[in-house]
Motif scaffolding. Structure first.
Motif, PDB file in Angstrom:
ATOM      1  N   THR A 222       9.075  -0.134  -2.609  1.00 54.99           N
ATOM      2  CA  THR A 222       8.960  -1.544  -2.199  1.00 54.99           C
ATOM      3  C   THR A 222      10.230  -2.027  -1.482  1.00 54.99           C
ATOM      4  O   THR A 222      10.219  -3.075  -0.841  1.00 54.99           O
ATOM      5  CB  THR A 222       8.743  -2.464  -3.425  1.00 54.99           C
ATOM      6  OG1 THR A 222       9.904  -2.409  -4.272  1.00 54.99           O
ATOM      7  CG2 THR A 222       7.515  -2.065  -4.217  1.00 54.99           C
TER       8      THR A 222
ATOM      9  N   TRP B  46       3.423  -7.289  -4.681  1.00 60.23           N
ATOM     10  CA  TRP B  46       4.051  -6.116  -5.291  1.00 60.23           C
ATOM     11  C   TRP B  46       4.003  -6.304  -6.803  1.00 60.23           C
ATOM     12  O   TRP B  46       4.152  -7.423  -7.288  1.00 60.23           O
ATOM     13  CB  TRP B  46       5.514  -5.997  -4.875  1.00 60.23           C
ATOM     14  CG  TRP B  46       5.757  -5.953  -3.398  1.00 60.23           C
ATOM     15  CD1 TRP B  46       5.620  -4.862  -2.585  1.00 60.23           C
ATOM     16  CD2 TRP B  46       6.201  -7.033  -2.564  1.00 60.23           C
ATOM     17  NE1 TRP B  46       5.954  -5.194  -1.293  1.00 60.23           N
ATOM     18  CE2 TRP B  46       6.320  -6.518  -1.242  1.00 60.23           C
ATOM     19  CE3 TRP B  46       6.516  -8.378  -2.790  1.00 60.23           C
ATOM     20  CZ2 TRP B  46       6.741  -7.300  -0.168  1.00 60.23           C
ATOM     21  CZ3 TRP B  46       6.927  -9.161  -1.721  1.00 60.23           C
ATOM     22  CH2 TRP B  46       7.042  -8.624  -0.428  1.00 60.23           C
TER      23      TRP B  46
ATOM     24  N   GLN C 108      10.608  -3.336   2.378  1.00 57.32           N
ATOM     25  CA  GLN C 108      10.073  -4.658   2.708  1.00 57.32           C
ATOM     26  C   GLN C 108      10.983  -5.782   2.224  1.00 57.32           C
ATOM     27  O   GLN C 108      11.177  -6.777   2.909  1.00 57.32           O
ATOM     28  CB  GLN C 108       8.667  -4.814   2.117  1.00 57.32           C
ATOM     29  CG  GLN C 108       7.647  -3.989   2.870  1.00 57.32           C
ATOM     30  CD  GLN C 108       6.358  -3.890   2.094  1.00 57.32           C
ATOM     31  OE1 GLN C 108       6.289  -3.171   1.097  1.00 57.32           O
ATOM     32  NE2 GLN C 108       5.358  -4.630   2.534  1.00 57.32           N
TER      33      GLN C 108
ATOM     34  N   GLU D 187      14.060  -6.416   4.465  1.00 58.38           N
ATOM     35  CA  GLU D 187      13.901  -7.182   5.713  1.00 58.38           C
ATOM     36  C   GLU D 187      14.166  -8.671   5.528  1.00 58.38           C
ATOM     37  O   GLU D 187      14.338  -9.401   6.499  1.00 58.38           O
ATOM     38  CB  GLU D 187      12.449  -7.089   6.207  1.00 58.38           C
ATOM     39  CG  GLU D 187      12.108  -5.797   6.870  1.00 58.38           C
ATOM     40  CD  GLU D 187      10.603  -5.712   7.107  1.00 58.38           C
ATOM     41  OE1 GLU D 187       9.891  -6.748   7.026  1.00 58.38           O
ATOM     42  OE2 GLU D 187      10.162  -4.585   7.350  1.00 58.38           O
TER      43      GLU D 187
END
Ligand code: F6R
Length: 364
Positions: free
Chosen positions: A212, A316, A215, A218
Motif C-alpha cells: 500500500t 485499504w 499510494q 504520493e
C-alpha cells in the motif's frame, strides 16, 4: 549490525515481540502471572495525582498511560510535553507522583521537568531505556524498558516497551488503590502477556502494508484518526510518517474532525483510521463515513468485525487480531510503524538517519 534487515528501523520493529516480552517478564510474577513491580519508595495506595512528562514519541506513550491509569486506577492524570511543562510553573499537589518517560534518559527538557517536579515535592518515577542515564540517576525509582540499544532515530521498540511498562504501572496502581477486581486484573495481565505472540502474527502483514506504501507516498498530506486509546497512536502514527518520509501528517481525535480538519479532506488525502472494535467503535465509524462522503480515501486498521463494518468506506485494510481493547496501543503500534517505514523506503529517504533529527536531544 542490521543482520538480514535493510535498516535498523525494520530490525527494531521486528525485535518488538522479544523486547516487549523481556520487559513484561521483569514486571510479571513468574508463577502467578500477576503484575509485580519492584518495590517503590512510595505508597501507590495514596497517590493523589499522576503527572506524566516526556517529549515526542515518549510523550505519546505517556498520553496512552493517561487513558489507562484513569480507566483502571481512577487516579487523575495530567500529561504534558516537557518543553511546555518545565516553564509553565504548574502548581503541584502533595501526594503526587511525576512520571518521566524517556528512551535515552538524557533529554534536556524532560530532565528539567524532573527537577521542577522534585522542587515541588513530587515523588519521581521514570521509565527509561538507557540504564546509566541522568534522568535514571535523579529519579526516586526507575522502571526500565528492556528494548536494548535503539539505533534508528525514529523510535519503535522503545515506544512499545514504554507502553508495556506503563500498562503494568497502571495495573499496579489500580490494585494498590483497590480500583480493580482481582478477576479483571488477571484478565488484563493475561492479555498483556499474550501481546508478544500477537505481535508476531501482526508482523506477517508487513508485505500487505508494503504494497500500500506507493499510494500513500504520493500524498502531500495524510491524516491519522483514532479515539480513546487509539488517539495517542494516531498522533504517534503522524509523527512517525512525517519524521522519516517528510510527508505532512496530522493525528486527530476522530471526534475533532468536524471542528476544522474536515475542511482539508478531498480525494488526495489518505486518512489512516485506527478503529479497534471497542466501546467507541460506532463513533469512529460514523466519523469514517463523514470523511468518505467528502471523498477522503480511508485506510482502515481494525479487527475483522471492524473491517466488515467499514468495508464500503475503506480503500485499504489491515486486519488486526480481535483483542482486549486495553492492549490495542501495544499492537496497533506495529502497522503504524510499518506503514511509515515502507512509505519512507519507497520515497528513498534515509530511514535510519532522517534529516534534521538527532537520536538524543540534550539541548533545548
Ligand atoms: C520520535 C523520536 C523522538 C523521541 C524524543 C524523546 O521517533 O524518537 O520524538 O521520542 O526525542 O526522546 P527520549 O525518549 O530519549 O527522551
Amino acid at each position: 549490525g542490521k543482520g538480514e534487515f535493510r535498516h535498523y528501523m525494520l530490525k527494531e520493529i521486528y525485535e518488538q515481540p522479544a523486547v516487549v516480552g523481556d520487559t513484561l517478564n521483569a514486571l510479571v510474577h513468574p508463577s502467578t502471572g500477576a503484575i509485580a513491580l519492584p518495590d517503590l519508595p512510595f505508597d501507590l495506595a495514596t497517590v493523589s495525582k499522576v503527572t506524566i512528562v516526556a517529549c515526542g514519541t515518549a510523550y505519546y506513550a505517556g498520553l496512552t498511560a493517561k487513558y489507562w491509569i484513569e480507566q483502571v486506577a481512577r487516579v487523575p492524570v495530567e500529561c504534558d510535553v516537557a518543553s511546555e511543562f518545565r516553564y509553565r510553573q504548574a502548581p503541584m499537589q502533595d501526594g503526587g507522583v511525576t512520571v518521566l518517560v524517556s528512551q535515552s534518559g538524557e533529554t534536556a527538557d524532560t530532565l528539567e521537568a524532573l527537577r521542577y517536579a522534585k522542587r515541588c515535592g513530587q515523588k519521581i518515577l521514570s521509565v527509561i531505556n538507557v540504564q546509566e542515564s541522568t534522568i535514571a540517576r535523579e529519579s526516586d525509582a526507575v522502571l526500565y524498558t528492556k528494548a536494548g540499544p535503539e539505533i534508528g532515530v525514529a523510535s519503535t521498540k522503545a515506544f512499545t516497551t514504554q507502553l508495556a511498562v506503563l500498562a503494568c504501572f497502571s495495573l499496579a496502581l489500580a490494585r494498590a488503590r483497590g480500583a480493580i477486581t482481582a478477576e479483571r486484573e488477571a484478565e488484563l495481565a493475561l492479555s498483556l502477556r499474550e501481546a508478544p505472540s500477537r505481535m508476531v502474527e501482526i508482523l506477517k502483514h508487513d508485505e500487505t502494508i508494503a504494497r500500500t506504501a506507493p499510494q500513500i507516498a504520493e500524498a502531500r498530506d495524510v491524516l491519522y484518526l483514532g479515539r480513546g486509546l487509539a488517539y495517542p497512536l494516531a498522533l504517534e502514527g503522524a509523527l512517525k510518517l512525517k519524521e522519516i518520509s517528510y510527508i505532512h501528517a496530522e493525528g486527530y481525535a476522530a471526534g475533532e474532525m468536524k471542528h476544522g480538519p474536515i475542511a482539508l479532506i478531498d480525494e488526495s488525502v489518505p486518512i489512516i483510521v485506527l478503529a479497534p472494535s471497542d466501546s467507541l467503535f460506532d463513533k469512529t465509524a460514523s466519523n469514517v463515513q463523514e470523511v468518505a462522503a467528502r471523498g477522503g480515501r480511508v485506510y482502515a486498521i481494525s479487527d475483522s468485525a471492524g473491517l466488515a463494518r467499514l468495508d464500503d468506506a475503506a480503500e485499504w485494510k489491515v486486519e488486526m487480531p480481535a483483542i482486549d481493547p486495553f492492549v490495542v496501543p501495544l499492537l496497533y503500534a506495529l502497522p503504524v510503524q510499518l506503514l511509515a517505514y515502507h512509505v519512507a523506503v519507497f520515497k528513498g529517504t534515509d530511514v535510519d538517519q532522517p534529516r534534521n533529527l538527532a537520536k538524543s536531544v540534550t539541548v533545548e
